[in-house]
Motif scaffolding. Structure first.
Motif, short mmCIF file in Angstrom:
data_model
loop_
_atom_site.label_atom_id
_atom_site.label_comp_id
_atom_site.label_asym_id
_atom_site.label_seq_id
_atom_site.Cartn_x
_atom_site.Cartn_y
_atom_site.Cartn_z
N ALA A 156 1.91 -2.68 7.45
CA ALA A 156 1.73 -3.94 8.18
C ALA A 156 1.12 -5.01 7.29
CB ALA A 156 0.85 -3.70 9.41
N GLY A 157 0.15 -4.63 6.47
CA GLY A 157 -0.48 -5.61 5.58
C GLY A 157 0.50 -6.16 4.55
N VAL A 158 1.27 -5.29 3.92
CA VAL A 158 2.24 -5.74 2.91
C VAL A 158 3.32 -6.60 3.57
CG1 VAL A 158 3.99 -4.99 1.27
CG2 VAL A 158 1.80 -3.78 1.41
N ALA A 204 -4.13 -4.16 1.59
CA ALA A 204 -2.73 -4.36 1.23
C ALA A 204 -2.41 -5.84 1.03
CB ALA A 204 -1.84 -3.76 2.32
N GLY A 205 -3.02 -6.68 1.85
CA GLY A 205 -2.79 -8.12 1.72
C GLY A 205 -3.31 -8.66 0.40
N LEU A 206 -4.51 -8.24 -0.01
CA LEU A 206 -5.08 -8.71 -1.27
C LEU A 206 -4.19 -8.34 -2.46
CD1 LEU A 206 -8.91 -7.91 -0.97
CD2 LEU A 206 -7.85 -10.15 -1.17
N VAL A 207 -3.81 -7.07 -2.51
CA VAL A 207 -3.01 -6.60 -3.65
C VAL A 207 -1.66 -7.29 -3.68
CG1 VAL A 207 -1.92 -4.58 -4.68
CG2 VAL A 207 -4.20 -4.38 -3.68
N THR A 208 -1.03 -7.45 -2.52
CA THR A 208 0.30 -8.06 -2.47
C THR A 208 0.25 -9.53 -2.88
OG1 THR A 208 0.88 -6.55 -0.66
CG2 THR A 208 2.31 -8.45 -1.01
N ARG A 229 -11.48 -8.24 -7.63
CA ARG A 229 -11.64 -6.84 -8.04
C ARG A 229 -12.74 -6.16 -7.24
NH1 ARG A 229 -11.30 -9.14 -13.42
NH2 ARG A 229 -9.22 -8.81 -14.31
N ARG A 230 -13.86 -6.86 -7.06
CA ARG A 230 -14.96 -6.27 -6.29
C ARG A 230 -14.52 -5.94 -4.87
NH1 ARG A 230 -18.12 -10.37 -8.82
NH2 ARG A 230 -18.06 -11.59 -6.89
N ALA A 265 -14.22 -2.28 -3.24
CA ALA A 265 -15.01 -1.97 -2.04
C ALA A 265 -14.12 -1.52 -0.90
CB ALA A 265 -15.84 -3.19 -1.64
N LEU A 266 -13.05 -2.28 -0.65
CA LEU A 266 -12.13 -1.90 0.42
C LEU A 266 -11.47 -0.57 0.12
CD1 LEU A 266 -10.38 -5.31 1.25
CD2 LEU A 266 -11.94 -4.03 2.72
N GLY A 267 -11.05 -0.38 -1.14
CA GLY A 267 -10.40 0.88 -1.50
C GLY A 267 -11.32 2.07 -1.29
N PHE A 268 -12.59 1.91 -1.64
CA PHE A 268 -13.55 3.01 -1.47
C PHE A 268 -13.75 3.34 0.01
CE2 PHE A 268 -17.95 4.44 -0.77
CZ PHE A 268 -17.94 5.62 -1.51
N ILE A 269 -13.94 2.29 0.82
CA ILE A 269 -14.15 2.52 2.25
C ILE A 269 -12.92 3.13 2.90
CG2 ILE A 269 -14.70 1.42 4.46
CD1 ILE A 269 -16.20 -0.72 2.91
#
Length: 430
Positions: free
Chosen positions: A229-231, A290-294, A316-317, A321-325
């Protein structure tokens, strides 16, 4: 294609027109007589990928943010020079298909309604979703997703981060937090009223309602929905295509689980709400991740090159952070998935054991009528509590040793002892 309308500041006419001529951009110039600080308005068509670099260049030569700039869709442009411009900028990659940074920011702002409208629509969608869950109606649940206004805040935080608009980021994050709280609270209050008013059958067990139970014990596949959904949401908004259906997909990841959590709270089962609440949180975080990376992959950067390094560090931060959570929640969902897998495996093995026992010569007069595994209430990691075996046999037939045999054989497949309940049904054949 886009048509750009730009006010020309006093003293910048020649500079702006020279910049357009250098890029071989067709334009129309009209004089401005409103007695303001602008001498003319210039109109020129651009391919979608050319909007951002052209506006950035014009800004660098003196068109500031106070200038009147409008970018609108253009259905058709007939011009040889425009075709040459299109060939220059459209090369088939991701960046050539996206809209400009300026349009992206406007789209993100437009997708987020005022807080009053946002709150009302979120509450309504939560109420409809709660009704759909209690009715066990997928159609009603889907209807609740259509009216949920979640796509703007869900994507606005990513847009604000990438283009260095902290105000948009903070507003979107606040909207998302309040949206989740409102949805769960509205669902809990509505479900409590429905229950106390006996609108639903007394004694209704929510774990027996499939639309609710599947969201009380979510699994890892839920992450696929949120990430997709994010992408899809970012691609839709970045390419200027319709985001309505993608908004439904994002709502599918958030509204029904929030409503399920509210129902569990209304039924006095806070432990049952843990899985659904975790699903809401991991979904909303996954959509943002997903939105940030895309967006970064699509080539969006801050307007000022001086803030590029700072924005990259912030990006990056936030991704880390989101990836870890999300990873922590993924482990949690993985544990639920493993518990569901072991339970399903136990049920299959236990059923096979019962069939093998009854197939033995000493018990051949019996036949298996029904097999049921009753789960415990230790949400969200459900496990078998007891097994009910309904057996049919001739009148006055007794086999007290059958219970011991079944108990021993079935409990081979579980680490904790499971109670075995055998029900005999007399079968008379004539």
């Amino acid at each position: 294609m886009r048509l750009v309308q730009l006010t020309v500041p006093t003293g910048k006419r020649e500079t702006i027109l020279e910049a357009l001529d250098e890029r071989e951009i067709d334009y129309v110039l009209t004089d401005e007589d409103s007695n303001r600080d602008y001498t003319a308005v210039v109109y020129f068509p651009l391919p979608d990928p050319a909007v951002e670099p052209v506006l950035d260049e014009l800004q660098s030569v003196g068109v500031d943010e106070d200038a009147y700039t409008v970018v609108v869709d253009a259905e058709t442009v007939v011009s040889r020079r425009f075709e040459a411009l299109r060939e220059e900028y459209e090369n088939g990659d991701v960046e050539s298909d996206r809209i400009s940074r300026q349009e992206l920011q406007a789209e993100a702002d437009d997708l987020t309604p005022t807080f009053g409208v946002y709150a009302i629509m979120t509450v309504i969608s939560a109420l409809v979703a709660t009704a759909g869950l209690l009715l066990d109606s997928p159609a009603v649940v889907v209807g609740s997703m259509v009216i949920a206004p979640l796509i703007g805040p869900a994507l606005g935080a990513s847009v604000g981060t990438v283009i260095d608009d902290e105000e948009l980021f903070k507003e979107s994050v606040l909207y998302q937090i309040l949206g989740v709280v409102l949805a769960i609270a509205a669902a809990a209050v509505f479900a409590f009223i429905v229950r106390t008013a006996n609108v639903v059958p007394p004694g209704l067990e929510i774990d027996m309602v499939s639309e609710i139970s599947e969201r009380l014990t979510p699994d890892l596949l839920s992450l696929v929905i949120a990430l997709g959904a994010g992408v899809a949401g970012i691609i839709s908004i970045a390419t200027g295509t319709s985001v309505a259906l993608v908004g439904v997909m994002i709502a599918a990841a958030l509204i029904p689980p929030a409503a399920a959590a509210g129902v569990a709270l209304a039924w006095g089962q806070p432990s049952a709400a843990i899985g659904a609440t975790a699903l809401v949180l991991v979904n909303i975080l996954s959509v943002n991740l997903a939105g940030l990376v895309t967006l970064w992959y699509a080539g969006y950067r801050p307007e000022s090159l001086f803030s590029l390094g700072e924005t990259e560090q912030r990006l990056r931060r936030r991704i880390v952070a989101l990836g870890f959570i999300v990873l922590v929640f993924a482990v949690f969902l993985g544990a639920i998935t493993y518990a569901s897998y072991t339970t399903a495996t136990f049920e299959q093995n236990a059923n096979e054991e019962v069939e093998q026992v009854l197939a033995a010569e000493e018990f051949e007069q019996y036949q298996l009528l029904e097999f049921e595994v009753v789960m415990g209430d230790d949400y969200p990691f459900l496990g078998p509590e007891r097994v009910i075996v309904t057996i049919g046999g001739p009148p006055d037939a007794t086999a007290p040793e059958l219970a011991d045999v079944l108990h021993e054989r079935i409990n081979r497949h579980t680490d904790e002892s499971v109670r075995i309940e055998i029900r005999y049904v007399t079968i008379i054949e004539r």
